[in-house]
Design an enzyme around this catalytic site. Structure first.
Site, short mmCIF file in Angstrom:
data_model
loop_
_atom_site.label_atom_id
_atom_site.label_comp_id
_atom_site.label_asym_id
_atom_site.label_seq_id
_atom_site.Cartn_x
_atom_site.Cartn_y
_atom_site.Cartn_z
CB CYS A 77 -1.01 -0.04 1.15
SG CYS A 77 -2.36 1.15 0.97
CG HIS A 175 -4.02 -3.56 2.57
ND1 HIS A 175 -3.04 -3.16 3.46
CD2 HIS A 175 -4.63 -2.42 2.15
CE1 HIS A 175 -3.07 -1.84 3.58
NE2 HIS A 175 -4.02 -1.37 2.79
CD GLU A 177 -2.18 -6.47 4.92
OE1 GLU A 177 -2.47 -5.31 5.27
OE2 GLU A 177 -1.60 -6.74 3.85
#
Length: 193
Positions: A77, A175, A177
């Site tokens: 990001c 992202h 994750e």
């Protein structure tokens, strides 16, 4: 394997750490140059505003360290955006790893772009086992235009770089994750490089 998540006060570090744990690895959080240089893999996260994040990197000397790392580095990001030449956000000079300038979406679309979007034109081992049109999770108002370092594309108002890659450096605007199974596979691919 020693995995270091750079902890410079501008990151979504715990969610990344938990995602790495789910893959069976441990990561340490550090801003110590010795830890970072000794790591097998480095993750450079970022959440927040570009100019204040760059001030934190400069204050700790990490602005000189990061571009000279030789092991695989993954910017996430804002981390990816700071690896570019510059950002319109706060008229910020970046680390110059990726040869592109980050710009803001126009006022014709709602910003930030928040939510799930498709990636395509996948051009890296980072995306091994990931299909075209995989859904990933994004939250951003600024983007890197398509350039020579583009390794994945997404679309919001226009096509832009969803991921960048050059030598041992990788960056994802999204992202991983927070991007479900596909995002975990991308993290796994990075850790296996």
């Amino acid at each position: 394997m020693k995995i270091v998540i750079i902890n410079y006060g501008a990151g979504n570090i715990q969610s990344i750490r938990f995602a790495i744990q789910r893959l069976g690895y441990e990561a340490i959080l550090s801003n110590d140059p010795k830890d970072i240089q000794a790591a097998d893999k480095v993750i450079f996260p970022g959440v927040g505003e570009a100019s204040s994040a760059m001030k934190k990197l400069r204050a700790s000397g990490l602005d000189n360290l990061i571009p000279n790392l030789k092991q695989p580095v993954l910017g996430i990001c804002l981390g990816m955006q700071l690896m570019c030449n510059s950002s319109e956000e706060g008229s910020t000079e970046g680390l110059g790893i990726f040869d592109v300038d980050v710009v803001r979406f126009s006022n014709r679309v709602k910003v930030p772009q928040i939510g799930w979007n498709e990636i395509s034109n996948l051009k890296s081992d980072l995306f091994k086992g990931i299909g075209e049109k995989e859904y990933i999770y994004l939250v951003h108002s600024y983007y890197a235009p398509i350039c020579n370092d583009t390794i994945a594309v997404s679309e919001y108002e226009l096509n832009y770089s969803a991921a960048l890659g050059r030598a041992n450096f990788y960056g994802t605007q999204f992202h991983p994750e927070k991007s479900s199974d596909g995002g975990e596979r991308i993290l796994q691919n990075f850790l296996e490089m």
